[in-house]
Scaffold this motif. Structure first.
Motif, PDB file in Angstrom:
ATOM      1  N   ASN A 126       0.856  -1.186   0.000  1.00 15.00           N
ATOM      2  CA  ASN A 126       0.000   0.000   0.000  1.00 15.00           C
ATOM      3  C   ASN A 126       0.891   1.236   0.000  1.00 15.00           C
ATOM      4  OD1 ASN A 126      -2.650  -1.243   0.317  1.00 15.00           O
ATOM      5  ND2 ASN A 126      -1.847  -1.895   2.312  1.00 15.00           N
ATOM      6  N   GLU A 127       0.484   2.234  -0.818  1.00 16.41           N
ATOM      7  CA  GLU A 127       1.276   3.461  -0.888  1.00 16.41           C
ATOM      8  C   GLU A 127       0.847   4.417   0.217  1.00 16.41           C
ATOM      9  OE1 GLU A 127       1.835   5.466  -4.859  1.00 16.41           O
ATOM     10  OE2 GLU A 127       1.136   7.187  -3.692  1.00 16.41           O
ATOM     11  N   TRP A 128       1.812   5.075   0.856  1.00 19.08           N
ATOM     12  CA  TRP A 128       1.498   6.067   1.891  1.00 19.08           C
ATOM     13  C   TRP A 128       2.163   7.381   1.554  1.00 19.08           C
ATOM     14  CZ3 TRP A 128      -2.142   5.117   5.419  1.00 19.08           C
ATOM     15  CH2 TRP A 128      -2.504   3.778   5.618  1.00 19.08           C
ATOM     16  N   LEU A 129       1.376   8.460   1.613  1.00 16.07           N
ATOM     17  CA  LEU A 129       1.886   9.800   1.360  1.00 16.07           C
ATOM     18  C   LEU A 129       2.055  10.482   2.711  1.00 16.07           C
ATOM     19  CD1 LEU A 129       2.400  11.898  -0.935  1.00 16.07           C
ATOM     20  CD2 LEU A 129       0.044  12.635  -0.573  1.00 16.07           C
ATOM     21  N   ILE A 130       3.245  11.005   2.955  1.00 15.62           N
ATOM     22  CA  ILE A 130       3.533  11.608   4.262  1.00 15.62           C
ATOM     23  C   ILE A 130       4.101  13.001   4.049  1.00 15.62           C
ATOM     24  CG2 ILE A 130       4.832  11.328   6.421  1.00 15.62           C
ATOM     25  CD1 ILE A 130       5.244   8.315   4.992  1.00 15.62           C
ATOM     26  N   HIS A 131       3.624  13.958   4.811  1.00 22.65           N
ATOM     27  CA  HIS A 131       4.248  15.284   4.806  1.00 22.65           C
ATOM     28  C   HIS A 131       5.115  15.392   6.047  1.00 22.65           C
ATOM     29  CE1 HIS A 131       1.005  17.223   2.049  1.00 22.65           C
ATOM     30  NE2 HIS A 131       1.703  16.275   1.460  1.00 22.65           N
ATOM     31  N   SER A 132       6.401  15.588   5.823  1.00 21.46           N
ATOM     32  CA  SER A 132       7.321  15.572   6.944  1.00 21.46           C
ATOM     33  C   SER A 132       8.128  16.862   6.929  1.00 21.46           C
ATOM     34  CB  SER A 132       8.241  14.354   6.792  1.00 21.46           C
ATOM     35  OG  SER A 132       9.411  14.544   7.534  1.00 21.46           O
ATOM     36  N   THR A 133       8.381  17.403   8.111  1.00 24.93           N
ATOM     37  CA  THR A 133       9.181  18.637   8.150  1.00 24.93           C
ATOM     38  C   THR A 133      10.667  18.322   7.986  1.00 24.93           C
ATOM     39  OG1 THR A 133       8.895  18.428  10.519  1.00 24.93           O
ATOM     40  CG2 THR A 133       7.718  20.220   9.435  1.00 24.93           C
ATOM     41  N   ASN A 134      11.058  17.089   8.312  1.00 24.69           N
ATOM     42  CA  ASN A 134      12.477  16.729   8.211  1.00 24.69           C
ATOM     43  C   ASN A 134      12.695  15.777   7.048  1.00 24.69           C
ATOM     44  OD1 ASN A 134      13.031  18.143  10.636  1.00 24.69           O
ATOM     45  ND2 ASN A 134      12.133  16.404  11.744  1.00 24.69           N
ATOM     46  N   PRO A 135      13.861  15.874   6.423  1.00 24.89           N
ATOM     47  CA  PRO A 135      14.145  14.945   5.332  1.00 24.89           C
ATOM     48  C   PRO A 135      14.363  13.521   5.857  1.00 24.89           C
ATOM     49  CG  PRO A 135      16.067  16.293   5.810  1.00 24.89           C
ATOM     50  CD  PRO A 135      14.969  16.814   6.675  1.00 24.89           C
ATOM     51  N   THR A 136      14.137  12.543   4.990  1.00 26.03           N
ATOM     52  CA  THR A 136      14.406  11.145   5.353  1.00 26.03           C
ATOM     53  C   THR A 136      15.370  10.581   4.322  1.00 26.03           C
ATOM     54  OG1 THR A 136      12.509  10.515   4.051  1.00 26.03           O
ATOM     55  CG2 THR A 136      12.164  10.720   6.424  1.00 26.03           C
ATOM     56  N   LYS A 137      15.730   9.305   4.531  1.00 26.55           N
ATOM     57  CA  LYS A 137      16.616   8.665   3.559  1.00 26.55           C
ATOM     58  C   LYS A 137      15.827   7.666   2.741  1.00 26.55           C
ATOM     59  CE  LYS A 137      21.116   8.197   5.807  1.00 26.55           C
ATOM     60  NZ  LYS A 137      20.656   8.378   7.145  1.00 26.55           N
ATOM     61  N   ASP A 138      16.086   7.590   1.449  1.00 20.92           N
ATOM     62  CA  ASP A 138      15.421   6.605   0.599  1.00 20.92           C
ATOM     63  C   ASP A 138      15.753   5.197   1.091  1.00 20.92           C
ATOM     64  OD1 ASP A 138      14.556   8.702  -0.832  1.00 20.92           O
ATOM     65  OD2 ASP A 138      15.520   8.154  -2.734  1.00 20.92           O
ATOM     66  N   ASP A 139      14.771   4.262   0.927  1.00 20.62           N
ATOM     67  CA  ASP A 139      14.911   2.847   1.266  1.00 20.62           C
ATOM     68  C   ASP A 139      15.054   2.579   2.756  1.00 20.62           C
ATOM     69  OD1 ASP A 139      14.787   2.203  -1.447  1.00 20.62           O
ATOM     70  OD2 ASP A 139      16.944   2.582  -1.663  1.00 20.62           O
ATOM     71  N   GLN A 140      14.894   3.629   3.556  1.00 25.20           N
ATOM     72  CA  GLN A 140      14.979   3.430   5.004  1.00 25.20           C
ATOM     73  C   GLN A 140      13.659   2.862   5.516  1.00 25.20           C
ATOM     74  OE1 GLN A 140      15.469   7.098   7.080  1.00 25.20           O
ATOM     75  NE2 GLN A 140      16.458   6.152   8.842  1.00 25.20           N
ATOM     76  N   ARG A 141      13.696   1.968   6.484  1.00 24.51           N
ATOM     77  CA  ARG A 141      12.460   1.470   7.109  1.00 24.51           C
ATOM     78  C   ARG A 141      12.145   2.349   8.311  1.00 24.51           C
ATOM     79  NH1 ARG A 141      10.022  -3.021   5.704  1.00 24.51           N
ATOM     80  NH2 ARG A 141       9.209  -3.627   7.720  1.00 24.51           N
ATOM     81  N   VAL A 142      10.910   2.891   8.330  1.00 25.71           N
ATOM     82  CA  VAL A 142      10.527   3.769   9.437  1.00 25.71           C
ATOM     83  C   VAL A 142       9.151   3.368   9.946  1.00 25.71           C
ATOM     84  CG1 VAL A 142      11.847   5.747   8.579  1.00 25.71           C
ATOM     85  CG2 VAL A 142       9.460   5.437   7.891  1.00 25.71           C
ATOM     86  N   GLY A 143       8.814   3.865  11.127  1.00 24.90           N
ATOM     87  CA  GLY A 143       7.473   3.651  11.665  1.00 24.90           C
ATOM     88  C   GLY A 143       6.608   4.860  11.380  1.00 24.90           C
ATOM     89  N   LEU A 144       5.280   4.632  11.250  1.00 25.56           N
ATOM     90  CA  LEU A 144       4.341   5.750  11.109  1.00 25.56           C
ATOM     91  C   LEU A 144       3.462   5.780  12.343  1.00 25.56           C
ATOM     92  CD1 LEU A 144       3.131   5.572   7.391  1.00 25.56           C
ATOM     93  CD2 LEU A 144       4.908   7.009   8.412  1.00 25.56           C
ATOM     94  N   PHE A 145       3.354   6.981  12.939  1.00 25.42           N
ATOM     95  CA  PHE A 145       2.511   7.096  14.122  1.00 25.42           C
ATOM     96  C   PHE A 145       1.370   8.064  13.862  1.00 25.42           C
ATOM     97  CE2 PHE A 145       1.192   8.940  18.132  1.00 25.42           C
ATOM     98  CZ  PHE A 145       0.953   7.787  18.869  1.00 25.42           C
ATOM     99  N   PHE A 146       0.175   7.717  14.353  1.00 31.46           N
ATOM    100  CA  PHE A 146      -0.969   8.637  14.263  1.00 31.46           C
ATOM    101  C   PHE A 146      -1.913   8.381  15.425  1.00 31.46           C
ATOM    102  CE2 PHE A 146      -3.189   5.011  12.544  1.00 31.46           C
ATOM    103  CZ  PHE A 146      -2.246   4.390  11.724  1.00 31.46           C
ATOM    104  N   GLU A 147      -2.683   9.395  15.772  1.00 32.04           N
ATOM    105  CA  GLU A 147      -3.635   9.297  16.891  1.00 32.04           C
ATOM    106  C   GLU A 147      -4.941   8.687  16.390  1.00 32.04           C
ATOM    107  OE1 GLU A 147      -2.906  10.127  19.902  1.00 32.04           O
ATOM    108  OE2 GLU A 147      -1.041  11.250  19.593  1.00 32.04           O
ATOM    109  N   PRO A 148      -5.757   8.122  17.296  1.00 30.69           N
ATOM    110  CA  PRO A 148      -7.070   7.594  16.885  1.00 30.69           C
ATOM    111  C   PRO A 148      -7.927   8.660  16.190  1.00 30.69           C
ATOM    112  CG  PRO A 148      -6.564   6.905  19.117  1.00 30.69           C
ATOM    113  CD  PRO A 148      -5.460   7.831  18.704  1.00 30.69           C
TER     114      PRO A 148
END
Ligand SMILES: Nc1ncnc2c1ncn2[C@@H]1O[C@H](COP(=O)(O)OP(=O)(O)OP(=O)(O)O)[C@@H](O)[C@H]1O
Ligand SMILES: [Mg+2]
Lengths: 361, 271
Positions: free
Chosen positions: A315-337
């Motif tokens: 599944n594709e996820w679109l994220i708006h982030s204030t900080n840059p990330t690295k390609d191919d890095q595995r990260v967690g996504l957090f969100f409130e209910p």
């Protein structure tokens, strides 16, 4: 609630066999800023023309201040329009264009002059009085059109994509000017735009249209946070929309995981769609996230990074982030209910509002 | 590329040279010779000092003015309502149709209609007024000339009205103008180009109408056109005929510049 100045009741418009407006109901209160938002061909201009008096509805009523005005000719309506193609009179100079409405009403010359010059100043076109229309740029023409309508101080102003020809900077300035002016003069604005950001920034209330129907109306925050369906969610802002299943009240399953959420009032195990806004997704360490994804690409958008990532089910996820990330890095996504918004298939705005009533407060 | 373009323009230049510029130069040249073939400025002196020629000129201008005015008064409303009718192409065709018929034929048809026992007089007799002298009057001349010129006025005006975008009319109504105000302030000024084209197409030919002046006007109306015909075919004074021709050409340029596009004079608004 202040009293409505314009009301549309069950308005339909057909051209031959094609149905252009379908059961339009709208109430515009005096002194507020309304926006009609929808894709090209959805019927926005037709609604403005119905209110302005250039289109007679096939059925339904148009009320002004409680009076039915279906048959009132356009020149007798206390409504002015800024047309999508400006329709500035090419045989008159800028001054005479802006003065046109006042001249028709036999306003004294000195008053006309004062008002016209003030209106031109407002749209930052002082000194252009003697220019002919063909000597103006598209954006300048648009501003003359705004001045020509505003100078009449109508009770209701209809603006058909009135800022579309302006560059970003001028557009932002005019947005502030228009909003300010609308509040100062207490004129009711009905503003048509394609641009959802403009709609969100300027409006007291937004009507989202598609295919001749009003899908949802509400404050910008309501519409953004609680879109009634896929179309509205997609049209207003960017979103991640995934299919899911409502297990029970406040529990929803999607991407094969169960999450706590803030929605209720649906059938058990009902199939639903789940909306997560990109700016509600926070990038965290993999073990701290509710979802684990792999970063695919990122684009720098000026004030944020637009990150595209895939979870293990592709599944594709679109994220708006204030900080840059690295390609191919595995990260967690957090969100409130509360960040999870659940939409039922085929639910109308009325049914949606009614359901909300059953469990909110 | 350049050569090719020149090649395409050749026929046009030849046309212009042989059928427009050469005749004008010839006329101008001719106008400086008297009837015995001697170089002279006498033709112009005669023209501008003779009461007959000046009266004739005024006459021509006056009748051309009347014809243009009547044509305009009839054509503008016709073109305007034509624009709003259902089968406008068909109506337009009916209006253009008479222009395909030779002018002489139309003139003879009117002689039949207007003559002592023509259909108009039969009708007048029938309603008890009795036969009138219609043919060979100023009125009949103006009537027929107007009739003949109408299509040339309607067409450009009709095109101008068709080109007028409805959004201008909507904008005018939106700003509070009623039908009449919208017409006088927006529709008429914005279709002025059609009116000007129509005036050009009607006024200049009307200056030199000569067939109708004889056949319908019975030579009571003598225009510059009649005079030119007279000089070339009867008195054989080509020099004088050419002089009048030159005057007509100059008149044409004056009309063109009067009805052409003007640079707008800026008006000052105080601040
Ligand atoms: N006079 C007409 N006859 C037939 N169909 C029409 C007419 N006017 C508009 N329509 C149709 O009605 C639909 C809605 O048109 P409208 O101009 O209201 O769209 P819109 O939302 O303003 O679009 P845009 O954003 O492109 O300006 C379109 O599909 C259009 O083709
Ligand atoms: Mg539109």
């Amino acid at each position: 609630m202040s009293k409505p100045i314009i009301t549309l009741k069950h308005v339909y418009k057909n051209y031959g066999d094609t149905n252009v407006l379908h059961d339009i109901n709208m109430t515009l209160e005096a002194g507020k800023f309304y926006t009609l938002l929808g894709p090209s061909g959805s019927g926005k201009t037709t609604i403005l023309r119905t209110i302005g008096g250039f289109v007679t509805p096939s059925s339904g009523d148009v009320l002004f201040d409680g009076q039915r005005i279906n048959d009132l000719p356009a020149n007798k309506r206390q409504v002015n329009t800024i047309f999508q193609d400006y329709a500035l009179f090419p045989h008159m100079d800028v001054y005479d264009n802006v003065a046109f409405g006042l001249t028709i009403r036999k306003t004294p010359k000195e008053v006309i002059e004062k008002k016209v010059l003030r209106a031109l100043k407002l749209v930052q076109l002082s000194g252009y009085e003697d220019r002919s229309i063909s000597e103006l740029s598209g954006g300048q023409q648009q501003r003359v059109a705004i001045a020509r309508a505003l100078v009449n101080e109508p009770q209701v102003l209809l603006l058909d994509e009135a800022l579309s020809a302006l560059d970003m900077k001028l557009r932002k300035e005019m947005q502030v000017e228009l909003r300010d002016l609308q509040q100062r003069l207490g004129i009711t604005f009905l503003f048509v735009t394609h641009d959802q950001e403009e709609a969100l920034a300027m409006s007291d209330e937004i009507f989202v249209m598609d295919d001749g129907k009003i899908l949802q109306s509400g404050t910008p925050v309501d519409i953004y946070d609680e879109p009634v369906n896929h179309f509205v969610a997609n049209f207003i802002g960017e979103s991640n929309i995934v299919p899911g299943k409502m297990l029970s009240d406040y529990r929803v399953e999607f991407v094969n995981k169960v999450f706590e959420c803030a929605d209720a009032g649906m059938k058990p195990d009902e199939n639903v769609e789940v909306v997560l806004r990109p700016e509600d997704l926070d990038i965290v360490a993999p073990d701290a996230g509710k979802l684990v994804v792999t970063i695919d690409t990122q684009l720098f958008r000026g004030d944020y990074y637009e990150v595209i990532a895939y979870d293990d089910d592709h599944n594709e996820w679109l994220i708006h982030s204030t900080n840059p990330t690295k390609d191919d890095q595995r990260v967690g996504l957090f969100f409130e209910p509360e960040d999870i918004h659940v939409m039922r298939y085929g639910e109308s705005e009325q049914a949606f509002d009614a359901r909300l009533e059953t469990y909110e407060d | 590329m350049k050569r090719k373009q020149v090649l395409f323009e050749m026929p046009y230049f030849f046309w212009l040279a042989f059928f427009v510029i050469a005749p004008i130069l010839l006329i101008a040249y001719q106008s400086f010779f008297n009837i015995r073939g001697q170089f002279t400025l006498g033709n112009y002196a005669t023209y501008f000092t003779s009461a007959t020629y000046l009266r004739m000129t005024l006459n021509s201008v006056w009748y051309a003015f009347l014809i243009t005015l009547f044509t305009l008064l009839i054509s503008y409303p016709t073109a305007y309502f034509l624009h709003y009718t259902k089968h406008k192409q068909l109506w337009l065709l009916l209006i253009i149709l008479p222009t395909w018929i030779n002018l002489l034929l139309k003139a003879y048809a009117f002689i039949g209609i207007f003559s002592q026992d023509g259909s108009v007089n039969q009708f007048l007799t029938f309603i008890g007024i009795g036969p009138q002298q219609i043919l060979f009057t100023d009125a009949s001349f103006l009537f027929v000339a107007t009739y003949i010129q109408i299509p040339f006025m309607i067409l450009p005006i009709f095109n101008a009205i068709e080109d007028l975008q409805p959004s201008y009319i909507n904008a005018s109504r939106d700003l509070g103008a009623n039908n009449w105000q919208t017409f006088t302030r927006i529709i008429f000024p914005m279709t002025m180009s059609g009116v000007k084209a129509g005036v050009q197409a009607v006024f200049i030919p009307s200056l030199s109408l000569f067939m109708l002046t004889r056949l319908i006007g019975g030579n009571r109306v003598i225009t510059l056109g009649t005079a030119i015909e007279e000089h070339f075919l009867v008195t054989m004074n080509w020099g004088m005929g050419s002089t009048i021709g030159v005057v007509l050409i100059i008149a044409m340029f004056i009309i063109m510049s009067l009805t052409g596009e003007h640079k707008k004079k800026g008006r000052k608004h105080n601040d």
